[in-house]
Design an enzyme around this catalytic site. Sequence first.
Site, PDB file in Angstrom:
ATOM      1  N   ASN A 119       1.485   0.986   2.593  1.00 22.69           N
ATOM      2  CA  ASN A 119       1.196   0.961   1.156  1.00 22.69           C
ATOM      3  C   ASN A 119       0.852  -0.673   0.658  1.00 22.69           C
ATOM      4  O   ASN A 119       1.869  -1.342   0.495  1.00 22.69           O
ATOM      5  CB  ASN A 119       2.109   1.491   0.084  1.00 22.69           C
ATOM      6  CG  ASN A 119       1.778   1.311  -1.321  1.00 22.69           C
ATOM      7  OD1 ASN A 119       0.801   1.029  -1.579  1.00 22.69           O
ATOM      8  ND2 ASN A 119       2.854   1.598  -1.939  1.00 22.69           N
ATOM      9  N   TRP A 120      -0.278  -1.039   0.344  1.00 25.39           N
ATOM     10  CA  TRP A 120      -0.703  -2.311   0.111  1.00 25.39           C
ATOM     11  C   TRP A 120      -0.465  -2.861  -1.415  1.00 25.39           C
ATOM     12  O   TRP A 120      -0.544  -4.012  -1.613  1.00 25.39           O
ATOM     13  CB  TRP A 120      -2.269  -2.587   0.511  1.00 25.39           C
ATOM     14  CG  TRP A 120      -2.782  -2.562   1.771  1.00 25.39           C
ATOM     15  CD1 TRP A 120      -2.009  -2.727   3.035  1.00 25.39           C
ATOM     16  CD2 TRP A 120      -3.949  -2.854   2.298  1.00 25.39           C
ATOM     17  NE1 TRP A 120      -2.829  -2.853   3.998  1.00 25.39           N
ATOM     18  CE2 TRP A 120      -3.929  -2.797   3.859  1.00 25.39           C
ATOM     19  CE3 TRP A 120      -5.457  -2.816   1.678  1.00 25.39           C
ATOM     20  CZ2 TRP A 120      -5.088  -3.183   4.500  1.00 25.39           C
ATOM     21  CZ3 TRP A 120      -6.492  -3.270   2.675  1.00 25.39           C
ATOM     22  CH2 TRP A 120      -6.225  -3.191   3.762  1.00 25.39           C
ATOM     23  N   LYS A 121      -0.215  -1.824  -2.113  1.00 21.62           N
ATOM     24  CA  LYS A 121      -0.178  -2.125  -3.458  1.00 21.62           C
ATOM     25  C   LYS A 121      -1.182  -2.783  -4.100  1.00 21.62           C
ATOM     26  O   LYS A 121      -2.333  -2.497  -3.823  1.00 21.62           O
ATOM     27  CB  LYS A 121       1.571  -2.762  -3.731  1.00 21.62           C
ATOM     28  CG  LYS A 121       2.558  -1.840  -2.972  1.00 21.62           C
ATOM     29  CD  LYS A 121       4.013  -2.214  -3.452  1.00 21.62           C
ATOM     30  CE  LYS A 121       4.826  -1.498  -2.784  1.00 21.62           C
ATOM     31  NZ  LYS A 121       6.160  -1.651  -3.244  1.00 21.62           N
ATOM     32  N   HIS A 124       4.857   7.121  -7.182  1.00 18.66           N
ATOM     33  CA  HIS A 124       5.440   5.930  -6.587  1.00 18.66           C
ATOM     34  C   HIS A 124       6.722   5.523  -7.755  1.00 18.66           C
ATOM     35  O   HIS A 124       6.052   5.421  -8.925  1.00 18.66           O
ATOM     36  CB  HIS A 124       4.693   4.875  -6.276  1.00 18.66           C
ATOM     37  CG  HIS A 124       5.128   3.727  -5.446  1.00 18.66           C
ATOM     38  ND1 HIS A 124       5.791   2.756  -6.154  1.00 18.66           N
ATOM     39  CD2 HIS A 124       5.402   3.399  -4.026  1.00 18.66           C
ATOM     40  CE1 HIS A 124       6.254   1.839  -5.053  1.00 18.66           C
ATOM     41  NE2 HIS A 124       5.923   2.306  -3.809  1.00 18.66           N
ATOM     42  N   GLU A 135       6.925   2.692  -8.780  1.00 22.23           N
ATOM     43  CA  GLU A 135       6.318   1.507  -9.765  1.00 22.23           C
ATOM     44  C   GLU A 135       5.706   2.286 -10.769  1.00 22.23           C
ATOM     45  O   GLU A 135       5.283   1.810 -11.789  1.00 22.23           O
ATOM     46  CB  GLU A 135       5.609   0.783  -8.864  1.00 22.23           C
ATOM     47  CG  GLU A 135       6.463  -0.363  -7.957  1.00 22.23           C
ATOM     48  CD  GLU A 135       5.699  -1.030  -6.901  1.00 22.23           C
ATOM     49  OE1 GLU A 135       6.573  -1.452  -6.066  1.00 22.23           O
ATOM     50  OE2 GLU A 135       4.667  -0.791  -6.614  1.00 22.23           O
ATOM     51  N   GLU A 138      12.339   6.933  -1.466  1.00 18.37           N
ATOM     52  CA  GLU A 138      12.284   5.658  -1.551  1.00 18.37           C
ATOM     53  C   GLU A 138      13.344   5.205  -2.331  1.00 18.37           C
ATOM     54  O   GLU A 138      13.191   5.497  -3.581  1.00 18.37           O
ATOM     55  CB  GLU A 138      10.988   5.081  -1.920  1.00 18.37           C
ATOM     56  CG  GLU A 138       9.782   5.184  -1.276  1.00 18.37           C
ATOM     57  CD  GLU A 138       8.420   4.490  -1.759  1.00 18.37           C
ATOM     58  OE1 GLU A 138       7.931   3.559  -0.933  1.00 18.37           O
ATOM     59  OE2 GLU A 138       8.290   4.479  -2.872  1.00 18.37           O
ATOM     60  N   GLY A 168      11.149  -3.825  -1.845  1.00 21.82           N
ATOM     61  CA  GLY A 168      10.923  -5.233  -2.078  1.00 21.82           C
ATOM     62  C   GLY A 168      11.925  -5.929  -2.067  1.00 21.82           C
ATOM     63  O   GLY A 168      11.711  -7.300  -2.439  1.00 21.82           O
ATOM     64  N   SER A 194      11.869  -1.730   2.528  1.00 20.22           N
ATOM     65  CA  SER A 194      11.962  -2.770   3.269  1.00 20.22           C
ATOM     66  C   SER A 194      12.070  -2.400   4.728  1.00 20.22           C
ATOM     67  O   SER A 194      12.785  -2.765   5.679  1.00 20.22           O
ATOM     68  CB  SER A 194      13.232  -3.260   2.843  1.00 20.22           C
ATOM     69  OG  SER A 194      13.151  -3.939   1.427  1.00 20.22           O
ATOM     70  N   GLY A 233       5.636  -1.138   2.573  1.00 19.08           N
ATOM     71  CA  GLY A 233       4.956  -2.036   1.667  1.00 19.08           C
ATOM     72  C   GLY A 233       4.949  -3.359   2.166  1.00 19.08           C
ATOM     73  O   GLY A 233       3.673  -3.423   2.867  1.00 19.08           O
ATOM     74  N   GLY A 234       5.729  -4.367   2.012  1.00 21.40           N
ATOM     75  CA  GLY A 234       5.392  -5.595   2.432  1.00 21.40           C
ATOM     76  C   GLY A 234       5.028  -5.970   3.871  1.00 21.40           C
ATOM     77  O   GLY A 234       4.290  -6.713   4.234  1.00 21.40           O
TER      78      GLY A 234
END
Length: 245
Positions: A9-11, A94, A96, A162, A168, A207, A228-229
Amino acid sequence: MPKTLLALNWKMNKTPTEARSWAEELKEKYAPVEGVELAVMAPALDLSTLSANLPAGVAFGGQDVSEHDSGAYTGEISAAMLKDAGATYVVVGHSERRDYHGETDAQVAAKAQQAQKNGLVPIVCVGEGLDVREKGEHVPFTLKQLAGSLKGVGADVVVAYEPVWAIGTGKTATADDAEEIAAAIREALEKQYGEKAAEIRVLYGGSVKPDNIAEICGKPNVNGALVGGASLKVPDVLGMNDALK
């Protein structure tokens, strides 16, 4: 058993130019791992670039989708548009989106239904905040969220657990934490979908990195990760992919 899914997931990261460079680097260095599927969840503007430049066998998808077919919904992207761009998956619900945009379980279910109607596989996200975890209410909270988010949704779905407090932040739920919720989710899926539940992949997100992914995905009810990251740099992606051999 279904393939392990490594969903990246690049966001809100990577311009189309940056996406092309990433895809070209991946193409140069990527070696498929048996039993592991790689898929990139990218901003909509990057999808055509990924379609043209990803290695064979690597899927891609969207990060959100409209709950509507089409019409006067400025700024939204329909499931038909994502499918036509070559997407396989789309992330819905998600944390967010739930937190920053107030998405409800009912909206998440409607988006998942739209995805399925148009031949996409929705990745339905669920998970608790730190306050819920500290009260010990994480299992019932997550299962309630799951039930609402899967209402009217068929079995061709992926569920991503999640814990919001681990996204993050550098904090990671332990592999046992992930398995506790994944096992509860699996039981709920069996009640809803019967035998089809065995083919539904339950992912962990929060993470995830090359040094912890093997332990997490080694648990019986965890079938992959929503990353994610660590998805933004090709060496990290390759490290995670190789760790799943």
